[in-house]
Design a protein around this motif. Sequence first.
Motif, PDB file in Angstrom:
ATOM      1  N   THR A  40     -35.612  19.670 -37.074  1.00  0.00           N
ATOM      2  CA  THR A  40     -34.626  19.563 -36.003  1.00  0.00           C
ATOM      3  C   THR A  40     -33.301  19.135 -36.607  1.00  0.00           C
ATOM      4  OG1 THR A  40     -36.321  18.910 -34.394  1.00  0.00           O
ATOM      5  CG2 THR A  40     -34.035  18.409 -33.835  1.00  0.00           C
ATOM      6  N   ASP A  41     -32.239  19.853 -36.285  1.00  0.00           N
ATOM      7  CA  ASP A  41     -30.920  19.486 -36.791  1.00  0.00           C
ATOM      8  C   ASP A  41     -30.560  18.094 -36.274  1.00  0.00           C
ATOM      9  OD1 ASP A  41     -27.941  19.223 -36.816  1.00  0.00           O
ATOM     10  OD2 ASP A  41     -28.071  21.232 -37.674  1.00  0.00           O
ATOM     11  N   PRO A  42     -30.286  17.148 -37.158  1.00  0.00           N
ATOM     12  CA  PRO A  42     -30.068  15.762 -36.729  1.00  0.00           C
ATOM     13  C   PRO A  42     -28.803  15.548 -35.910  1.00  0.00           C
ATOM     14  CG  PRO A  42     -29.584  16.001 -39.069  1.00  0.00           C
ATOM     15  CD  PRO A  42     -30.210  17.283 -38.639  1.00  0.00           C
ATOM     16  N   MET A  43     -27.894  16.529 -35.888  1.00  0.00           N
ATOM     17  CA  MET A  43     -26.642  16.366 -35.150  1.00  0.00           C
ATOM     18  C   MET A  43     -26.658  17.092 -33.801  1.00  0.00           C
ATOM     19  SD  MET A  43     -25.258  14.417 -37.272  1.00  0.00           S
ATOM     20  CE  MET A  43     -23.772  14.163 -36.318  1.00  0.00           C
ATOM     21  N   TYR A  44     -27.707  17.865 -33.548  1.00  0.00           N
ATOM     22  CA  TYR A  44     -27.706  18.707 -32.349  1.00  0.00           C
ATOM     23  C   TYR A  44     -27.600  17.879 -31.061  1.00  0.00           C
ATOM     24  CZ  TYR A  44     -29.057  21.981 -28.749  1.00  0.00           C
ATOM     25  OH  TYR A  44     -29.059  22.740 -27.608  1.00  0.00           O
TER      26      TYR A  44
END
Length: 215
Positions: A40-44
């Motif tokens: 999971t993209d940590p900034m999404y």
Amino acid sequence: MIDAVVDISHHQQMTVDFVAVASSGILGVIHKATEGLDFTDPMYASRKPLALREGLLWGAYHMGHNEDGAAQAEFFLKTVQPGPTDLLALDFEDLYKGAEYNMTLQQAEDFVQAVQQATGRYPGLYALNDYLLQNGAQNSAILQQCWLWIAQPDDEAEPSHPAQWSTWTLWQHTNGKPGVGVPPFAVDGIGLCDRDFFNGSADDLRRLWGVAPAS
């Protein structure tokens, strides 16, 4: 044709100033959400409400891997929790880790079908024209239901696409890196990043997103 969309991920600077992004003329942001079955993209999650607060259209994409396509779609949708105005897309590309890591055509079809069944709409399909042809996407009745997002950076000509699609919808015309032809374009609040032409007007773009045109 309007140059009004960016696609970003955690690879961009940690702080994105969405006030500046919106003021620069960008209308839509498509952010990486997931990859494979477990990334999971940590900034999404943190960036989405900040972008929406500034009136930006928001989208999410999944980078496909050589893993169960339907399971990847389930992971993507669980992470994104899409509403009717969240644009969705599948990144179907060569991961440059060896062919054994790349999502197969069948897995891409399974992903697309699972998203359509869960949401009632087909996601976009992001790819290079040559990659689509090499993998037989032009022969897939399922993938042909997707709107087409062509990657063709560093080129001033409109992108090539398989004839089975009547047109392209988004064109990633610069990947934020120096190259031949079109130079990299910075966006206020982000810096260098991927930028995308939309094949239509601002109102058409809002319709793609499921948003009513501006009054």
